[in-house]
Write a protein that holds these residues in place. Structure first.
Motif, PDB file in Angstrom:
ATOM      1  N   GLU A 135       0.825  -1.212   0.000  1.00  0.00           N
ATOM      2  CA  GLU A 135       0.000   0.000   0.000  1.00  0.00           C
ATOM      3  C   GLU A 135       0.862   1.265   0.000  1.00  0.00           C
ATOM      4  O   GLU A 135       0.616   2.189  -0.776  1.00  0.00           O
ATOM      5  CB  GLU A 135      -0.919   0.029   1.246  1.00  0.00           C
ATOM      6  CG  GLU A 135      -1.853  -1.166   1.383  1.00  0.00           C
ATOM      7  CD  GLU A 135      -2.939  -1.180   0.318  1.00  0.00           C
ATOM      8  OE1 GLU A 135      -3.388  -0.094  -0.089  1.00  0.00           O
ATOM      9  OE2 GLU A 135      -3.308  -2.291  -0.120  1.00  0.00           O
ATOM     10  N   CYS A 136       1.871   1.293   0.898  1.00  0.00           N
ATOM     11  CA  CYS A 136       2.630   2.536   1.083  1.00  0.00           C
ATOM     12  C   CYS A 136       4.132   2.359   0.875  1.00  0.00           C
ATOM     13  O   CYS A 136       4.903   3.306   1.045  1.00  0.00           O
ATOM     14  CB  CYS A 136       2.350   3.118   2.458  1.00  0.00           C
ATOM     15  SG  CYS A 136       3.027   2.092   3.782  1.00  0.00           S
ATOM     16  N   GLU A 137       4.535   1.125   0.548  1.00  0.00           N
ATOM     17  CA  GLU A 137       5.939   0.789   0.291  1.00  0.00           C
ATOM     18  C   GLU A 137       6.855   0.965   1.490  1.00  0.00           C
ATOM     19  O   GLU A 137       8.075   1.032   1.363  1.00  0.00           O
ATOM     20  CB  GLU A 137       6.457   1.574  -0.929  1.00  0.00           C
ATOM     21  CG  GLU A 137       5.704   1.154  -2.183  1.00  0.00           C
ATOM     22  CD  GLU A 137       6.319   1.680  -3.477  1.00  0.00           C
ATOM     23  OE1 GLU A 137       7.069   2.670  -3.389  1.00  0.00           O
ATOM     24  OE2 GLU A 137       6.051   1.077  -4.521  1.00  0.00           O
ATOM     25  N   GLU A 138       6.259   1.053   2.675  1.00  0.00           N
ATOM     26  CA  GLU A 138       7.028   1.086   3.928  1.00  0.00           C
ATOM     27  C   GLU A 138       7.565  -0.324   4.185  1.00  0.00           C
ATOM     28  O   GLU A 138       6.933  -1.306   3.816  1.00  0.00           O
ATOM     29  CB  GLU A 138       6.093   1.519   5.054  1.00  0.00           C
ATOM     30  CG  GLU A 138       6.785   1.962   6.330  1.00  0.00           C
ATOM     31  CD  GLU A 138       7.340   3.375   6.234  1.00  0.00           C
ATOM     32  OE1 GLU A 138       8.422   3.590   6.780  1.00  0.00           O
ATOM     33  OE2 GLU A 138       6.684   4.237   5.604  1.00  0.00           O
ATOM     34  N   ILE A 139       8.719  -0.410   4.831  1.00  0.00           N
ATOM     35  CA  ILE A 139       9.257  -1.729   5.188  1.00  0.00           C
ATOM     36  C   ILE A 139       8.517  -2.253   6.419  1.00  0.00           C
ATOM     37  O   ILE A 139       8.282  -1.515   7.359  1.00  0.00           O
ATOM     38  CB  ILE A 139      10.775  -1.629   5.517  1.00  0.00           C
ATOM     39  CG1 ILE A 139      11.555  -0.981   4.358  1.00  0.00           C
ATOM     40  CG2 ILE A 139      11.353  -2.991   5.900  1.00  0.00           C
ATOM     41  CD1 ILE A 139      11.836  -1.862   3.178  1.00  0.00           C
ATOM     42  N   TYR A 140       8.148  -3.532   6.343  1.00  0.00           N
ATOM     43  CA  TYR A 140       7.450  -4.144   7.481  1.00  0.00           C
ATOM     44  C   TYR A 140       8.361  -4.214   8.703  1.00  0.00           C
ATOM     45  O   TYR A 140       9.567  -4.414   8.575  1.00  0.00           O
ATOM     46  CB  TYR A 140       7.034  -5.579   7.138  1.00  0.00           C
ATOM     47  CG  TYR A 140       5.817  -5.697   6.244  1.00  0.00           C
ATOM     48  CD1 TYR A 140       4.651  -5.002   6.517  1.00  0.00           C
ATOM     49  CD2 TYR A 140       5.841  -6.571   5.150  1.00  0.00           C
ATOM     50  CE1 TYR A 140       3.541  -5.150   5.702  1.00  0.00           C
ATOM     51  CE2 TYR A 140       4.740  -6.728   4.338  1.00  0.00           C
ATOM     52  CZ  TYR A 140       3.587  -6.009   4.621  1.00  0.00           C
ATOM     53  OH  TYR A 140       2.495  -6.161   3.827  1.00  0.00           O
ATOM     54  N   GLU A 141       7.712  -4.122   9.876  1.00  0.00           N
ATOM     55  CA  GLU A 141       8.455  -4.360  11.117  1.00  0.00           C
ATOM     56  C   GLU A 141       7.923  -5.640  11.743  1.00  0.00           C
ATOM     57  O   GLU A 141       6.755  -5.978  11.569  1.00  0.00           O
ATOM     58  CB  GLU A 141       8.223  -3.208  12.107  1.00  0.00           C
ATOM     59  CG  GLU A 141       9.059  -1.980  11.812  1.00  0.00           C
ATOM     60  CD  GLU A 141       8.733  -0.857  12.786  1.00  0.00           C
ATOM     61  OE1 GLU A 141       8.422  -1.159  13.959  1.00  0.00           O
ATOM     62  OE2 GLU A 141       8.777   0.295  12.339  1.00  0.00           O
ATOM     63  N   LEU A 142       8.778  -6.294  12.500  1.00  0.00           N
ATOM     64  CA  LEU A 142       8.351  -7.508  13.195  1.00  0.00           C
ATOM     65  C   LEU A 142       7.361  -7.108  14.300  1.00  0.00           C
ATOM     66  O   LEU A 142       7.641  -6.207  15.094  1.00  0.00           O
ATOM     67  CB  LEU A 142       9.573  -8.209  13.796  1.00  0.00           C
ATOM     68  CG  LEU A 142       9.337  -9.598  14.383  1.00  0.00           C
ATOM     69  CD1 LEU A 142       8.923 -10.588  13.306  1.00  0.00           C
ATOM     70  CD2 LEU A 142      10.592 -10.078  15.081  1.00  0.00           C
ATOM     71  N   ALA A 143       6.195  -7.761  14.303  1.00  0.00           N
ATOM     72  CA  ALA A 143       5.169  -7.416  15.315  1.00  0.00           C
ATOM     73  C   ALA A 143       5.574  -7.960  16.678  1.00  0.00           C
ATOM     74  O   ALA A 143       6.229  -8.996  16.764  1.00  0.00           O
ATOM     75  CB  ALA A 143       3.833  -7.996  14.896  1.00  0.00           C
ATOM     76  N   ASP A 144       5.165  -7.218  17.719  1.00  0.00           N
ATOM     77  CA  ASP A 144       5.485  -7.634  19.083  1.00  0.00           C
ATOM     78  C   ASP A 144       4.473  -8.678  19.556  1.00  0.00           C
ATOM     79  O   ASP A 144       3.398  -8.361  20.045  1.00  0.00           O
ATOM     80  CB  ASP A 144       5.469  -6.412  20.011  1.00  0.00           C
ATOM     81  CG  ASP A 144       5.844  -6.791  21.434  1.00  0.00           C
ATOM     82  OD1 ASP A 144       6.260  -7.957  21.649  1.00  0.00           O
ATOM     83  OD2 ASP A 144       5.700  -5.939  22.325  1.00  0.00           O
TER      84      ASP A 144
END
Ligand SMILES: [Zn+2]
Length: 237
Positions: A135-144
């Motif tokens: 959607e926004c081309e942001e890099i995913y972060e690992l969810a807590d």
């Protein structure tokens, strides 16, 4: 405690507007549906719709009586507390199972999150998208996962406690029902034994009558025999 449970079931099944119905039915028997409609400020059809839905789940039962003046039937409703608690117990158990599965999945799998879109994806989907939000081309972060696991574990404990409470309430109701059943069985047994006694008394009376009539019968039989003998030759003709 019980009322709170009952209300939560009714809300789940038929919606919030029908919750006050519980207050009108609880600890009562055979409540007139017109009274329910009046108190809930609903039409008789709206009231019946709610009650029919509840009866589909076995939560209420009814008896009907004909209004002699108006000629139509009026329904009288009673809450089935045992069935209601049973249904609630099953629902809570299902919810517990789902929550436990979710918790297990959180412990075993990794999830990724896009902080901009607040979208979470499984590791598999994150890999397919090269760990970049489409959607926004942001890099995913690992969810807590830890936070989720803690929340889920709180929920699991709460559900387990609720199930325990409902099971206790259900047990009490079950005992009440058993006692009622026992009383009913005793009543029927007494009725049957009374019926047998009356039947025996009636039989004894009849026997007496038969005994009294016996001499008359003997006479009749003799006369019958005579006529039978005399009629025999006639039959051959
Ligand atoms: Zn995004």
């Amino acid at each position: 405690m019980q009322i709170k449970f009952l209300k939560s079931i009714v809300e789940d099944l038929v919606g919030k507007q029908s919750v006050p119905i519980i207050d009108l039915l609880v600890d009562k028997k055979d409540v007139n549906e017109f009274q329910i409609a009046k108190k809930l400020n609903l039409t008789i059809n709206q009231t019946r719709n709610i009650l029919y839905k509840l009866s589909d789940y076995g939560l209420v039962s009814f008896i009907r009586k004909k209004d002699k003046k108006k000629g139509w039937y009026i329904y009288f409703w009673t809450l089935n507390i045992y069935q209601s608690l049973d249904l609630l117990e099953n629902n809570l158990k299902k919810e517990l199972e789902q929550t436990e599965n979710e918790s297990k999945s959180r412990k075993e799998n990794r999830f990724y999150i896009c902080q901009t879109c607040s979208i979470e994806v499984s590791e598999e989907n994150a890999l397919l998208n090269d760990f970049t939000c489409p959607e926004c081309e942001e890099i995913y972060e690992l969810a807590d996962n830890q936070e989720f696991i803690q929340q889920l574990s709180k929920k699991i404990n709460k559900l387990k406690k609720e199930i325990e409470l409902v099971a206790t309430e259900k047990g009490k109701e079950g005992e009440k029902l058993d006692k009622k059943k026992q009383r009913k069985i005793k009543r029927v047994e007494k009725e049957n034994s009374d019926k047998r006694k009356t039947a025996r008394a009636l039989k004894a009376k009849l026997n007496k009558k038969i005994v009294k009539k016996k001499p008359v019968k003997k006479l009749k039989k003799k006369t019958i025999k005579k006529t039978a003998k005399s009629s025999k030759p006639k039959k051959k003709k």
